[in-house]
Design a protein around this motif. Structure first.
Motif, short mmCIF file in Angstrom:
data_model
loop_
_atom_site.label_atom_id
_atom_site.label_comp_id
_atom_site.label_asym_id
_atom_site.label_seq_id
_atom_site.Cartn_x
_atom_site.Cartn_y
_atom_site.Cartn_z
N ILE A 1 4.90 -18.09 -6.19
CA ILE A 1 4.33 -17.32 -7.31
C ILE A 1 3.12 -16.50 -6.87
O ILE A 1 3.10 -15.27 -6.99
N LEU A 2 2.08 -17.17 -6.32
CA LEU A 2 0.84 -16.46 -6.01
C LEU A 2 0.97 -15.48 -4.84
O LEU A 2 0.56 -14.33 -4.94
N SER A 3 1.52 -15.96 -3.71
CA SER A 3 1.65 -15.05 -2.56
C SER A 3 3.01 -14.38 -2.56
O SER A 3 3.27 -13.52 -1.72
N GLY A 4 3.88 -14.76 -3.49
CA GLY A 4 5.19 -14.14 -3.61
C GLY A 4 5.20 -13.10 -4.70
O GLY A 4 4.85 -11.93 -4.49
N VAL A 5 5.59 -13.50 -5.90
CA VAL A 5 5.75 -12.56 -7.02
C VAL A 5 4.43 -11.86 -7.36
O VAL A 5 4.39 -10.63 -7.53
N ASN A 6 3.35 -12.61 -7.48
CA ASN A 6 2.06 -12.03 -7.85
C ASN A 6 1.64 -10.93 -6.88
O ASN A 6 1.33 -9.80 -7.29
N LEU A 7 1.63 -11.23 -5.60
CA LEU A 7 1.18 -10.26 -4.60
C LEU A 7 2.15 -9.10 -4.48
O LEU A 7 1.76 -7.92 -4.46
N ALA A 8 3.45 -9.39 -4.40
CA ALA A 8 4.45 -8.35 -4.19
C ALA A 8 4.51 -7.36 -5.36
O ALA A 8 4.55 -6.14 -5.15
N PHE A 9 4.52 -7.88 -6.58
CA PHE A 9 4.65 -6.99 -7.74
C PHE A 9 3.52 -5.98 -7.80
O PHE A 9 3.74 -4.77 -8.01
N TRP A 10 2.29 -6.43 -7.62
CA TRP A 10 1.14 -5.55 -7.80
C TRP A 10 0.89 -4.65 -6.60
O TRP A 10 0.44 -3.50 -6.76
N VAL A 11 1.18 -5.12 -5.40
CA VAL A 11 0.88 -4.31 -4.20
C VAL A 11 1.92 -3.23 -3.97
O VAL A 11 1.60 -2.12 -3.55
N TYR A 12 3.21 -3.51 -4.26
CA TYR A 12 4.26 -2.54 -3.96
C TYR A 12 4.60 -1.62 -5.15
O TYR A 12 5.56 -0.87 -5.10
N GLY A 13 3.80 -1.69 -6.19
CA GLY A 13 4.07 -0.90 -7.39
C GLY A 13 3.77 0.58 -7.22
O GLY A 13 3.12 1.01 -6.25
N PRO A 14 4.23 1.42 -8.16
CA PRO A 14 4.06 2.89 -8.07
C PRO A 14 2.61 3.33 -8.08
O PRO A 14 2.29 4.43 -7.64
N TRP A 15 1.70 2.53 -8.62
CA TRP A 15 0.28 2.89 -8.66
C TRP A 15 -0.35 2.92 -7.27
O TRP A 15 -1.42 3.49 -7.10
N PHE A 16 0.33 2.33 -6.28
CA PHE A 16 -0.17 2.34 -4.90
C PHE A 16 0.72 3.16 -3.97
O PHE A 16 0.56 3.10 -2.75
N GLN A 17 1.67 3.91 -4.51
CA GLN A 17 2.60 4.64 -3.65
C GLN A 17 1.91 5.82 -2.98
O GLN A 17 0.77 6.18 -3.32
N ALA A 18 2.63 6.42 -2.03
CA ALA A 18 2.08 7.56 -1.28
C ALA A 18 1.65 8.67 -2.23
O ALA A 18 2.36 9.00 -3.18
N GLY A 19 0.49 9.23 -1.97
CA GLY A 19 -0.02 10.31 -2.79
C GLY A 19 -0.97 9.88 -3.88
O GLY A 19 -1.72 10.69 -4.43
N LYS A 20 -0.96 8.60 -4.23
CA LYS A 20 -1.86 8.10 -5.26
C LYS A 20 -3.26 7.86 -4.66
O LYS A 20 -3.39 7.35 -3.54
N ALA A 21 -4.27 8.18 -5.42
CA ALA A 21 -5.64 8.01 -4.94
C ALA A 21 -5.94 6.55 -4.62
O ALA A 21 -6.69 6.24 -3.68
N ALA A 22 -5.35 5.63 -5.40
CA ALA A 22 -5.61 4.21 -5.20
C ALA A 22 -5.09 3.70 -3.86
O ALA A 22 -5.52 2.65 -3.38
#
Length: 306
Positions: free
Chosen positions: A169-190
């Motif tokens: 959960i914590l290092s699996g779903v929690n980390l993966a969902f938030w880190v690989y989301g569109p808000w961090f994709q190429a071109g985003k300031a974040a």
């Protein structure tokens, strides 16, 4: 000698109390002899399923060669018995725990349209984080199979679900969902990171991972195969703390926090570091208790701090 097994308070078992007859005296019979006698009487209760305690709460390890007399047990005395339930090997436990993130992260990374409803062009940060997480847990699986020597062979099977939740959960779903989301994709300031920042994070992460692996080999070499030998570790990292493996893992995951700048990574790191610190303090006290010559200047996990 005769010894009576009683059930722990609240147990509804009808098998106890049960009096066993052992061939020997309290000074000649060991905790291991008692455990084998219990298993002969109740084949279901293998050595690793047994928890036997004296009336004053001393635990008799089923594999211990200490005499019954050393625990204050006399002929005609009694001990309390608890069935720990079906067991699972620690090696299998770790393989399952670490296998969770190895299964979960590729799902979120490669199936973005299914998860987020849109195709994602991953940023350098996302790709590097994915590689770091996968390599970390592949290293963990390698260490489980080829490096670690376990002092305890098994644990209760029911605990596998609780133990796995931390990783799945914590290092699996929690980390993966938030880190690989569109808000961090190429071109985003974040997701913007300078090359220097990324290389620095990668270098520090590699340092933490390789240092962690080196300390694991140091500990492994203290215990000959098939034994429970304990000795004071020396060498790389151990001059400062008793558990540099935990400290170097803290460095690795802290680097992931700085690389991702995600609260999901911080959450996992805080929980993981807190648990490692609790383990380190407990084991550090055991070192000082069991080895009178244990180095007094060592801290438990964090150099010069604690």
């Amino acid at each position: 000698m005769k010894i009576t097994l009683t059930a722990r308070p609240g147990s509804k078992s009808t098998r106890f109390p049960k009096t066993l007859e052992l061939d020997g005296t309290p000074k000649s019979l060991t905790a291991h002899d008692l455990a084998k006698a219990i298993q002969r009487e109740f084949p279901k209760y293998t050595l690793d399923r047994q928890r036997v305690t004296t009336p004053d709460k001393k635990v008799l390890d089923a594999h211990d060669s200490a005499t019954l007399a050393s625990f204050g047990i006399e002929d005609g005395g009694s001990v309390q018995f608890k069935d720990l339930g079906p067991q699972i090997g620690w090696q299998t436990v770790f393989l399952i725990e670490y296998g969770g993130p190895l299964f979960i992260h590729p799902i979120f990374y490669y199936l973005s349209k299914l998860i987020y409803g849109t195709e994602i062009e991953h940023s350098t940060m996302q790709t590097l984080t994915f590689i770091m997480v996968m390599l970390h847990f592949l290293k963990r699986e390698y260490e489980t199979l080829f490096v670690h020597r376990f002092s305890h062979g098994t644990m209760p099977f029911r605990n596998i679900f609780k133990n796995s939740a931390h990783y799945w959960i914590l290092s699996g779903v929690n980390l993966a969902f938030w880190v690989y989301g569109p808000w961090f994709q190429a071109g985003k300031a974040a997701a913007a990171r300078s090359d220097l920042y990324i290389y620095a994070c990668l270098a520090l992460w590699v340092f933490g991972e390789l240092s962690n692996l080196k300390t694991h080999y140091t500990v492994r070499n203290l215990r000959p195969p098939g034994t429970k030998t304990r000795a004071i570790p020396y060498g790389y990292g151990f001059s400062l703390v008793s558990f540099p493996n935990y400290f170097f893992e803290f460095i690795s995951w802290t680097t992931v926090c700085f690389l991702t700048k995600s609260w999901s990574a911080v959450l996992f790191n805080v929980v993981a570091t807190g648990q490692m610190y609790v383990w380190a303090i407990k084991k550090h006290k055991a070192y000082k208790r069991d080895f009178p010559n244990y180095p007094k200047n060592r801290k438990a996990m964090f150099p010069l701090i604690a």
